[in-house]
Design a protein around this motif. Structure first.
Motif, mmCIF file in Angstrom:
data_model
loop_
_atom_site.group_PDB
_atom_site.id
_atom_site.type_symbol
_atom_site.label_atom_id
_atom_site.label_comp_id
_atom_site.label_asym_id
_atom_site.label_seq_id
_atom_site.Cartn_x
_atom_site.Cartn_y
_atom_site.Cartn_z
ATOM 1 N N LYS A 127 11.034 -1.494 -5.510
ATOM 2 C CA LYS A 127 10.214 -1.978 -6.620
ATOM 3 C C LYS A 127 8.862 -2.477 -6.107
ATOM 4 O O LYS A 127 7.812 -2.206 -6.678
ATOM 5 N N LYS A 128 8.932 -3.204 -5.018
ATOM 6 C CA LYS A 128 7.715 -3.757 -4.396
ATOM 7 C C LYS A 128 6.788 -2.618 -3.945
ATOM 8 O O LYS A 128 5.568 -2.691 -4.135
ATOM 9 N N LEU A 129 7.376 -1.576 -3.371
ATOM 10 C CA LEU A 129 6.572 -0.415 -2.941
ATOM 11 C C LEU A 129 5.820 0.182 -4.129
ATOM 12 O O LEU A 129 4.636 0.527 -4.038
ATOM 13 N N LEU A 130 6.504 0.288 -5.263
ATOM 14 C CA LEU A 130 5.866 0.836 -6.468
ATOM 15 C C LEU A 130 4.746 -0.076 -6.955
ATOM 16 O O LEU A 130 3.652 0.403 -7.301
ATOM 17 N N GLU A 131 5.017 -1.376 -6.970
ATOM 18 C CA GLU A 131 3.991 -2.337 -7.413
ATOM 19 C C GLU A 131 2.742 -2.247 -6.545
ATOM 20 O O GLU A 131 1.625 -2.201 -7.050
ATOM 21 N N VAL A 132 2.970 -2.227 -5.228
ATOM 22 C CA VAL A 132 1.827 -2.221 -4.311
ATOM 23 C C VAL A 132 1.068 -0.892 -4.415
ATOM 24 O O VAL A 132 -0.166 -0.871 -4.362
ATOM 25 N N THR A 133 1.782 0.200 -4.604
ATOM 26 C CA THR A 133 1.098 1.497 -4.741
ATOM 27 C C THR A 133 0.256 1.524 -6.013
ATOM 28 O O THR A 133 -0.872 2.029 -6.009
ATOM 29 N N HIS A 134 0.792 0.944 -7.083
ATOM 30 C CA HIS A 134 0.022 0.833 -8.331
ATOM 31 C C HIS A 134 -1.217 -0.036 -8.100
ATOM 32 O O HIS A 134 -2.322 0.294 -8.552
ATOM 33 N N GLU A 135 -1.053 -1.135 -7.380
ATOM 34 C CA GLU A 135 -2.201 -1.990 -7.032
ATOM 35 C C GLU A 135 -3.214 -1.208 -6.189
ATOM 36 O O GLU A 135 -4.424 -1.347 -6.385
#
Ligand code: MG
Ligand code: MG
Length: 266
Positions: A127-135
């Protein structure tokens, strides 16, 4: 995808940018339709059929299908697949992350736009990977302004991803967008400040960070399409189409249809 059809940057007029916004929004709405149905048990082939039908219902044409021999309307990359996964009949399962990349042609201009979906409950680390990629995508978009150069976009994305210990894919990059899916310039997700072409009014590009939880290294599968992480760890991909208007980045695509659909499901 990063094959280039032309050598020079083709800057767009305000009229062309308006058409490109419509093209991008066809894809945004298509991804919104996908958001409504995606979940455990759904297959990539189902999404592909839905996307093609929806795009044609809008009077547009699938942008990827037939281009470079691509067999499908969407590319569906699950977990360790980075990009260019071919849709299949394998059902998504709880905990998967599924990057859906979609293109459409509207009045001869391309929209090209991607989002990584979570299937059911996803591991917090992923989930964190997705959040950071979106950022990373948002940070890259902010860097796309007059006064900066193309390398500033990649620099900003790379800094943010590496701060979290993630790998920034080197072998695939963002790109100019217009009457061709891939125009100049290449827009890497890594780079050095103050390098590359100057960002100018009328530039239209797809910014698309591909960020891996582990190594930046990727390999291509025997299907000659699917790109996977070399270490088998998950990867994420988000993509927007932007134009430089009044010196600033204007996001032509939008995730609002996806977000609306997902909020209704939760
Ligand atoms: Mg794309
Ligand atoms: Mg692209």
């Amino acid at each position: 995808m990063h094959l280039l059809n032309r050598k020079m940057i083709i800057y767009k007029t305000p009229e062309e940018i308006e058409i490109m916004r419509e093209a991008a929004l066809v894809v945004s709405r298509t991804l919104g339709e996908i958001a409504k149905v995606i979940g455990p048990g759904v297959t990539g082939n189902q999404l592909d059929e839905l996307a093609e039908d929806y795009i044609r219902s809008q009077g547009a044409v699938p942008g990827f299908k037939g281009l470079y021999g691509c067999p499908s309307t969407v590319l569906v990359s699950v977990n360790e697949q980075v990009v260019h996964g071919l849709p299949s009949d394998i059902p998504f399962k709880e905990g998967d992350v599924v990057a859906v990349d979609c293109g459409a042609v509207w009045k001869d201009y391309y929209g090209d736009h991607a989002y990584t979906f979570q299937i059911g409950e996803v591991d917090p680390e992923v989930k964190k990977l997705l959040e950071v990629t979106h950022e990373c995508l948002n940070i890259g978009v902010e860097a796309a302004k007059v006064g900066n150069r193309i390398g500033d976009i990649g620099f900003a994305i790379q800094q943010h991803a590496e701060k979290h210990g993630y790998g920034v894919v080197r072998d695939l990059v963002g790109h100019g967008l217009g009457r061709s899916l891939h125009e100049e310039p290449q827009v890497p997700n890594y780079g050095r400040k103050g390098t590359g072409k100057k960002i100018q009014e009328g530039l239209t590009i797809a910014i698309e960070p591909m960020i891996n939880m582990g190594t930046e290294k990727v390999i291509q599968l025997d299907d000659d399409w699917t790109i996977v992480t070399a270490d088998g760890k998950p990867s994420a991909h988000f993509e927007h189409d932007i134009a430089i208007v009044d010196g600033k980045p204007e996001v032509l695509s939008t995730f609002k249809y996806i977000e609306e659909a997902l909020s209704k499901k939760s």
